[in-house]
Design a protein around this motif. Structure first.
Motif, short mmCIF file in Angstrom:
data_model
loop_
_atom_site.label_atom_id
_atom_site.label_comp_id
_atom_site.label_asym_id
_atom_site.label_seq_id
_atom_site.Cartn_x
_atom_site.Cartn_y
_atom_site.Cartn_z
N ILE A 223 1.12 -1.34 0.04
CA ILE A 223 -0.08 0.47 0.20
C ILE A 223 1.01 0.97 0.01
O ILE A 223 1.63 1.09 1.31
CB ILE A 223 -1.32 -0.09 1.17
N VAL A 224 0.42 2.05 -0.79
CA VAL A 224 1.54 2.97 -0.93
C VAL A 224 0.22 4.36 -1.09
O VAL A 224 -0.32 5.20 -2.36
CB VAL A 224 2.97 3.34 -2.59
N THR A 225 0.35 5.22 0.28
CA THR A 225 -0.44 6.53 0.54
C THR A 225 0.15 7.38 1.43
O THR A 225 1.72 6.45 1.46
CB THR A 225 -1.58 6.04 1.26
N GLU B 95 9.02 5.26 7.29
CA GLU B 95 10.15 6.52 8.52
C GLU B 95 10.50 5.14 10.14
O GLU B 95 11.28 5.81 9.96
CB GLU B 95 9.89 7.89 8.11
N GLN B 96 9.16 4.90 10.58
CA GLN B 96 9.30 4.54 11.64
C GLN B 96 9.85 3.08 11.63
O GLN B 96 9.08 2.23 12.03
CB GLN B 96 8.20 4.41 12.37
N ASN B 97 10.32 1.62 9.87
CA ASN B 97 9.81 0.62 9.58
C ASN B 97 8.67 -0.18 9.77
O ASN B 97 9.57 -0.97 10.04
CB ASN B 97 11.77 0.24 10.61
N LYS B 98 7.96 0.93 9.09
CA LYS B 98 6.63 -0.18 9.15
C LYS B 98 6.08 0.41 7.94
O LYS B 98 6.54 0.87 7.05
CB LYS B 98 5.63 0.85 10.32
N TYR B 99 5.85 -1.03 7.59
CA TYR B 99 5.41 -1.15 5.91
C TYR B 99 3.58 -2.18 5.87
O TYR B 99 3.47 -2.51 6.71
CB TYR B 99 6.44 -2.43 4.69
N VAL B 100 3.41 -1.41 5.21
CA VAL B 100 1.17 -2.20 5.17
C VAL B 100 1.50 -2.89 3.47
O VAL B 100 1.93 -2.62 2.36
CB VAL B 100 0.77 -0.43 4.75
N PHE B 101 0.72 -3.69 3.66
CA PHE B 101 0.71 -4.30 2.77
C PHE B 101 -1.25 -4.73 2.45
O PHE B 101 -1.46 -5.47 3.86
CB PHE B 101 1.30 -6.29 2.63
N ASP B 102 -1.70 -5.10 1.44
CA ASP B 102 -3.12 -5.98 1.30
C ASP B 102 -2.42 -7.67 1.18
O ASP B 102 -1.61 -7.63 0.82
CB ASP B 102 -3.57 -5.50 -0.34
N VAL B 103 -3.47 -7.69 2.15
CA VAL B 103 -2.92 -9.63 2.31
C VAL B 103 -4.04 -10.10 1.93
O VAL B 103 -5.25 -9.58 2.78
CB VAL B 103 -2.23 -10.00 4.24
N ALA B 104 -4.45 -11.09 1.99
CA ALA B 104 -5.71 -12.41 1.58
C ALA B 104 -5.88 -11.98 3.12
O ALA B 104 -5.67 -11.84 4.49
CB ALA B 104 -5.17 -13.79 1.79
N VAL B 105 -7.58 -11.87 2.47
CA VAL B 105 -8.31 -12.41 4.21
C VAL B 105 -8.43 -13.45 4.70
O VAL B 105 -8.10 -13.51 6.39
CB VAL B 105 -10.15 -11.60 3.79
N LYS B 106 -8.18 -14.18 4.38
CA LYS B 106 -7.65 -15.91 5.13
C LYS B 106 -6.61 -15.93 6.22
O LYS B 106 -6.32 -16.89 6.93
CB LYS B 106 -7.80 -16.50 3.82
N ALA B 107 -5.83 -14.90 5.56
CA ALA B 107 -3.95 -14.75 6.27
C ALA B 107 -4.35 -14.49 7.61
O ALA B 107 -5.12 -13.48 8.22
CB ALA B 107 -3.22 -14.28 5.23
N THR B 108 -3.50 -15.69 8.52
CA THR B 108 -2.58 -15.10 9.94
C THR B 108 -2.14 -14.14 10.28
O THR B 108 -1.05 -14.14 9.11
CB THR B 108 -3.17 -16.38 10.64
N LYS B 109 -1.57 -13.77 11.66
CA LYS B 109 -0.38 -13.14 11.77
C LYS B 109 1.32 -14.14 11.80
O LYS B 109 2.04 -13.54 10.45
CB LYS B 109 -0.58 -12.60 13.12
#
Length: 100
Positions: free
Chosen positions: A17-19, A27-41
């Motif tokens: 996700i690039v917003t 900048e805080q070393n956190k990245y956001v991704f779209d993942v499959a709804v069934k995916a677990t942590k």
């Protein structure tokens, strides 16, 4: 820790996700991704570590409620989605935009 099949893990992460907010989180070393709804942590953690060769410290997931959408007299819903905010270890980073 449970072993996951690397072939299945690649299908869990759909896209980065690039917003504006996601860029500020980088900048805080956190990245956001779209993942499959069934995916677990644990599956998301294993997938990111396998795909990008980084050390994942923490995974937070977001699954917002579905919004109603109306087309004429028909009422439907927007598709369900899930996002993961992945915190990487110190010194690790993911290059989303390679040098062009």
């Amino acid at each position: 820790m449970t072993e996951f099949n690397p072939r299945d893990l690649a299908d869990l992460v759909l896209r980065p996700i690039v917003t504006e907010k996601a860029t500020m989180l980088m900048e805080q070393n956190k990245y956001v991704f779209d993942v499959a709804v069934k995916a677990t942590k644990p599956e998301i953690k294993a997938a990111i570590e396998n795909l990008f060769d980084v050390k994942v410290v923490k995974v937070n997931t977001i699954r917002p409620p579905r919004k109603k959408r109306r087309v004429g007299r028909f009422i439907g819903y927007k598709p369900q989605y899930k996002r993961a905010v992945v915190t990487l270890g110190e010194g690790d980073s993911i290059t989303l935009f390679p040098e062009v």
